[in-house]
Design a protein around this motif. Sequence first.
Motif, PDB file in Angstrom:
ATOM      1  N   THR A 266      35.716  27.594  17.987  1.00  5.03           N
ATOM      2  CA  THR A 266      34.841  28.698  17.584  1.00  5.03           C
ATOM      3  C   THR A 266      35.248  29.963  18.349  1.00  5.03           C
ATOM      4  OG1 THR A 266      33.204  28.032  19.225  1.00  5.03           O
ATOM      5  CG2 THR A 266      32.886  27.199  16.978  1.00  5.03           C
ATOM      6  N   TYR A 267      34.905  31.100  17.793  1.00  9.16           N
ATOM      7  CA  TYR A 267      35.418  32.399  18.258  1.00  9.16           C
ATOM      8  C   TYR A 267      35.115  32.652  19.738  1.00  9.16           C
ATOM      9  CZ  TYR A 267      36.452  37.463  17.766  1.00  9.16           C
ATOM     10  OH  TYR A 267      36.973  38.721  17.878  1.00  9.16           O
ATOM     11  N   GLN A 268      33.834  32.595  20.114  1.00 11.85           N
ATOM     12  CA  GLN A 268      33.451  32.907  21.492  1.00 11.85           C
ATOM     13  C   GLN A 268      34.083  31.911  22.476  1.00 11.85           C
ATOM     14  OE1 GLN A 268      29.239  32.521  22.388  1.00 11.85           O
ATOM     15  NE2 GLN A 268      29.342  34.244  23.800  1.00 11.85           N
ATOM     16  N   ALA A 269      34.045  30.620  22.120  1.00  9.42           N
ATOM     17  CA  ALA A 269      34.588  29.597  23.011  1.00  9.42           C
ATOM     18  C   ALA A 269      36.100  29.746  23.174  1.00  9.42           C
ATOM     19  CB  ALA A 269      34.242  28.209  22.467  1.00  9.42           C
ATOM     20  N   LEU A 270      36.798  30.119  22.093  1.00  6.02           N
ATOM     21  CA  LEU A 270      38.249  30.345  22.176  1.00  6.02           C
ATOM     22  C   LEU A 270      38.570  31.538  23.069  1.00  6.02           C
ATOM     23  CD1 LEU A 270      39.559  29.665  18.563  1.00  6.02           C
ATOM     24  CD2 LEU A 270      40.600  28.780  20.650  1.00  6.02           C
ATOM     25  N   ILE A 271      37.788  32.612  22.923  1.00  9.00           N
ATOM     26  CA  ILE A 271      38.001  33.805  23.771  1.00  9.00           C
ATOM     27  C   ILE A 271      37.851  33.411  25.245  1.00  9.00           C
ATOM     28  CG2 ILE A 271      37.003  36.034  24.450  1.00  9.00           C
ATOM     29  CD1 ILE A 271      36.290  36.475  21.486  1.00  9.00           C
ATOM     30  N   HIS A 272      36.808  32.617  25.531  1.00 15.75           N
ATOM     31  CA  HIS A 272      36.560  32.186  26.907  1.00 15.75           C
ATOM     32  C   HIS A 272      37.688  31.289  27.414  1.00 15.75           C
ATOM     33  CE1 HIS A 272      34.112  29.883  30.052  1.00 15.75           C
ATOM     34  NE2 HIS A 272      34.290  31.101  30.514  1.00 15.75           N
ATOM     35  N   ASP A 273      38.251  30.491  26.510  1.00 16.37           N
ATOM     36  CA  ASP A 273      39.296  29.535  26.893  1.00 16.37           C
ATOM     37  C   ASP A 273      40.641  30.232  27.131  1.00 16.37           C
ATOM     38  OD1 ASP A 273      40.809  27.299  27.380  1.00 16.37           O
ATOM     39  OD2 ASP A 273      40.524  26.393  25.422  1.00 16.37           O
ATOM     40  N   VAL A 274      41.049  31.107  26.204  1.00 16.76           N
ATOM     41  CA  VAL A 274      42.441  31.598  26.255  1.00 16.76           C
ATOM     42  C   VAL A 274      42.593  33.035  26.743  1.00 16.76           C
ATOM     43  CG1 VAL A 274      43.097  29.986  24.427  1.00 16.76           C
ATOM     44  CG2 VAL A 274      42.548  32.343  23.808  1.00 16.76           C
ATOM     45  N   LEU A 275      41.508  33.812  26.787  1.00 15.05           N
ATOM     46  CA  LEU A 275      41.613  35.204  27.249  1.00 15.05           C
ATOM     47  C   LEU A 275      40.840  35.373  28.560  1.00 15.05           C
ATOM     48  CD1 LEU A 275      41.057  37.104  23.861  1.00 15.05           C
ATOM     49  CD2 LEU A 275      43.221  36.398  24.872  1.00 15.05           C
ATOM     50  N   ASP A 276      40.934  36.547  29.136  1.00 11.89           N
ATOM     51  CA  ASP A 276      40.204  36.868  30.367  1.00 11.89           C
ATOM     52  C   ASP A 276      38.824  37.393  29.963  1.00 11.89           C
ATOM     53  OD1 ASP A 276      39.290  37.726  32.780  1.00 11.89           O
ATOM     54  OD2 ASP A 276      40.751  39.342  33.043  1.00 11.89           O
ATOM     55  N   PHE A 277      37.838  36.506  29.935  1.00  8.72           N
ATOM     56  CA  PHE A 277      36.490  36.832  29.436  1.00  8.72           C
ATOM     57  C   PHE A 277      35.497  36.601  30.559  1.00  8.72           C
ATOM     58  CE2 PHE A 277      32.885  35.492  26.372  1.00  8.72           C
ATOM     59  CZ  PHE A 277      32.510  36.805  26.148  1.00  8.72           C
ATOM     60  N   HIS A 278      34.778  37.673  30.911  1.00  7.64           N
ATOM     61  CA  HIS A 278      34.043  37.659  32.169  1.00  7.64           C
ATOM     62  C   HIS A 278      32.810  38.535  32.045  1.00  7.64           C
ATOM     63  CE1 HIS A 278      33.914  37.114  36.452  1.00  7.64           C
ATOM     64  NE2 HIS A 278      33.838  38.398  36.656  1.00  7.64           N
ATOM     65  N   LEU A 279      31.609  37.960  32.187  1.00 12.15           N
ATOM     66  CA  LEU A 279      30.353  38.716  32.082  1.00 12.15           C
ATOM     67  C   LEU A 279      30.317  39.581  30.816  1.00 12.15           C
ATOM     68  CD1 LEU A 279      29.686  39.855  35.784  1.00 12.15           C
ATOM     69  CD2 LEU A 279      28.889  37.792  34.637  1.00 12.15           C
ATOM     70  N   ASN A 280      30.673  38.962  29.691  1.00 11.89           N
ATOM     71  CA  ASN A 280      30.635  39.598  28.361  1.00 11.89           C
ATOM     72  C   ASN A 280      31.689  40.694  28.171  1.00 11.89           C
ATOM     73  OD1 ASN A 280      28.560  37.888  27.797  1.00 11.89           O
ATOM     74  ND2 ASN A 280      26.954  39.435  27.830  1.00 11.89           N
ATOM     75  N   ARG A 281      32.671  40.754  29.056  1.00 12.13           N
ATOM     76  CA  ARG A 281      33.767  41.722  28.878  1.00 12.13           C
ATOM     77  C   ARG A 281      35.083  40.963  28.755  1.00 12.13           C
ATOM     78  NH1 ARG A 281      34.345  47.077  32.456  1.00 12.13           N
ATOM     79  NH2 ARG A 281      32.789  47.665  30.927  1.00 12.13           N
ATOM     80  N   VAL A 282      35.840  41.268  27.707  1.00 16.67           N
ATOM     81  CA  VAL A 282      37.116  40.576  27.492  1.00 16.67           C
ATOM     82  C   VAL A 282      38.264  41.559  27.728  1.00 16.67           C
ATOM     83  CG1 VAL A 282      37.082  41.001  24.969  1.00 16.67           C
ATOM     84  CG2 VAL A 282      38.472  39.155  25.883  1.00 16.67           C
ATOM     85  N   SER A 283      39.294  41.104  28.436  1.00 16.07           N
ATOM     86  CA  SER A 283      40.478  41.932  28.674  1.00 16.07           C
ATOM     87  C   SER A 283      41.637  41.355  27.868  1.00 16.07           C
ATOM     88  CB  SER A 283      40.847  41.951  30.153  1.00 16.07           C
ATOM     89  OG  SER A 283      39.794  42.529  30.889  1.00 16.07           O
ATOM     90  N   VAL A 284      42.319  42.237  27.147  1.00 12.88           N
ATOM     91  CA  VAL A 284      43.421  41.820  26.278  1.00 12.88           C
ATOM     92  C   VAL A 284      44.654  42.627  26.648  1.00 12.88           C
ATOM     93  CG1 VAL A 284      44.208  41.691  23.876  1.00 12.88           C
ATOM     94  CG2 VAL A 284      41.804  41.323  24.409  1.00 12.88           C
ATOM     95  N   GLU A 285      45.795  41.951  26.738  1.00  9.86           N
ATOM     96  CA  GLU A 285      47.049  42.673  26.975  1.00  9.86           C
ATOM     97  C   GLU A 285      47.481  43.320  25.679  1.00  9.86           C
ATOM     98  OE1 GLU A 285      49.994  40.144  28.723  1.00  9.86           O
ATOM     99  OE2 GLU A 285      49.159  40.390  30.735  1.00  9.86           O
ATOM    100  N   GLU A 286      47.724  44.634  25.736  1.00  8.96           N
ATOM    101  CA  GLU A 286      48.127  45.349  24.523  1.00  8.96           C
ATOM    102  C   GLU A 286      49.614  45.172  24.298  1.00  8.96           C
ATOM    103  OE1 GLU A 286      46.588  49.391  25.225  1.00  8.96           O
ATOM    104  OE2 GLU A 286      45.410  48.996  23.431  1.00  8.96           O
ATOM    105  N   SER A 287      49.994  44.909  23.049  1.00  9.24           N
ATOM    106  CA  SER A 287      51.426  44.793  22.748  1.00  9.24           C
ATOM    107  C   SER A 287      52.032  46.187  22.810  1.00  9.24           C
ATOM    108  CB  SER A 287      51.625  44.183  21.365  1.00  9.24           C
ATOM    109  OG  SER A 287      50.830  44.866  20.433  1.00  9.24           O
TER     110      SER A 287
END
Length: 588
Positions: A266-287
């Motif tokens: 599921t979307y939220q769980a995947l974000i938490h698993d594979v991205l840097d997701f912390h206190l409702n803020r997600v950090s993504v490396e920009e291509s």
Amino acid sequence: MAASVREKQTAALKRMLNFNAPPLKNTTAEPVWKLLIYDRFGQDIISPLLSVKELRDMGITLHLLLHSDRDPIPDVPAIYFVMPTEENIDRICQDLRNQLYESYFLNFISAISRSKLEDIASAALAANAVNLVTKVFDQYLNFITLEDDMFILCNQNKEHISYHAINKPDIMDTDMDGIMDTIVDSLFCFFVTLGAVPIIRCPRGNAAEMVAVKLDKKLRENLRDARNSLFTGDTMGTGQFSFQRPLFVLADRNLDLATPLHHTWTYQALIHDVLDFHLNRVSVEESQGSEASPAGARPKKKNKKSYDLTAADKFWQKHKGSPFPEVAEAVQEELDTYRAQEDEVKRLKSIMGLEGEDDGAISMLSDNTAKLTSAVSSLPELLEKKRLIDLHTNVATAVLDHIKSRKLDVYFEYEEKLMSKSTLDKSLLDIISDPDAGTAEDKMRLFLIYYITSQQPPSEADLEQYKRALVDAGCDLSPLNYIKQWKAFTKMAATPANYGSSGVKPMGLFSRVMNTGSQFVMEGVKNLVLKQHETDDYRYFDPKMLRGKYQNLVDYTKARQGKRVLYGCSELFNAAQFMKQLSQLGQK
């Protein structure tokens, strides 16, 4: 429906920021300008609930960390929101001596002890600043709300109450007592904010029972002191105290070690698993685009972009619990709808003479564009829609990159079959040995789930073969060492864990994936519903008697109208963080 825990904690913070008086509704009066001084604990509690704009609307001109270098602003009141620690009390006393502010409203996240209160009084007396300390309040807000009905106990120093801290073999009784007290303090604050005394249930003979006994005692002591009880209608504010009692079920992580290792879908769980997701803020490396760096030049450093995933984001609220393929389709649909309106945006921009301006500047427009009322009302709405589409396009693309490069669909599907005792269509050894399927950590997670959920552990010969394959794949075997001890200790082999099926049909989840530019369309899994685990033989606590996984719970509650389930945890970790703790335990 009663207010959610997020609404209650937000209301408590707004009251505190209004000098502990209820904020006036629908008032046009200018707010009193003030400063907010918080420590890291206070910052973590406020940031998921109140935006900088909301703080400004409440008159907060500056928000500063307590232990930063702060200049005197002698004509402005300061609201402090900090833990009552020795270090923080010393700094508050120093502020009083330096006479930094016009007046001091001291709010402690947890109850302050009498001795520390006397330290502040002595410092105020010595600094001739007694009349400047206007109010001192215990706020009982020592927990962090991340969702309407989800909270965690802490973020700072979370390693002090982690799974590793509680389960390390050399833990002293005094340390364990300290951990339990920290957990109980936060849970007590949670129920004070909720305005309800729970009935407590917990399994016997583990850390959950220790917490339950201490929490029951703390609640009883507070109820016994009728004059100062935090659970009476007068102190709770009208309407906050409810006679409906919540049932509080306390569980120990050791009841289920497979779920935190499970690859999700599921979307939220995947974000938490594979991205840097912390206190409702997600950090993504920009291509950085496809152009190569000049020969001999350093490779370009990837920029990190952060996004807040908030309750105001309708797409997030609707799709955070959806299977990822549905989210990808929904992003595409939103994008198509927006593109149809893009010509309208260009037309509005040209009417307003703003073709060259960036979206941020446009959204700041207000009075001077009154003559273009219709354009102004449409444009900010469209620009906000575009911001959210861009956000979810970037986040979902980042998640998709992980899914494709690590074959996470294969892991999810295989683990589901292991946990539901379904027939396996390929050998575990093949996945572990496949160099293209996942990272070393993915392989280790899969094997640990197999080991935890199997009714009979593999034979020594089979285990050696698996271990060789795992080592060849670059795995650290420390987590397995711990899980072997844990399984032997809990005699799990004799009592098979009750892992239910989530109803996944064994079909190729990535039967069709097209990913061109920002477009992604997926077909595959729909309607994944995960089953609940059940346990018997629970102790019962009722402090009033005179003398007992998040998305699944959300889905479960939706199916039972009128029931509300709140989910909390002492520590919110993803699989990588949990693996690190298991590894540390396995090395001991």
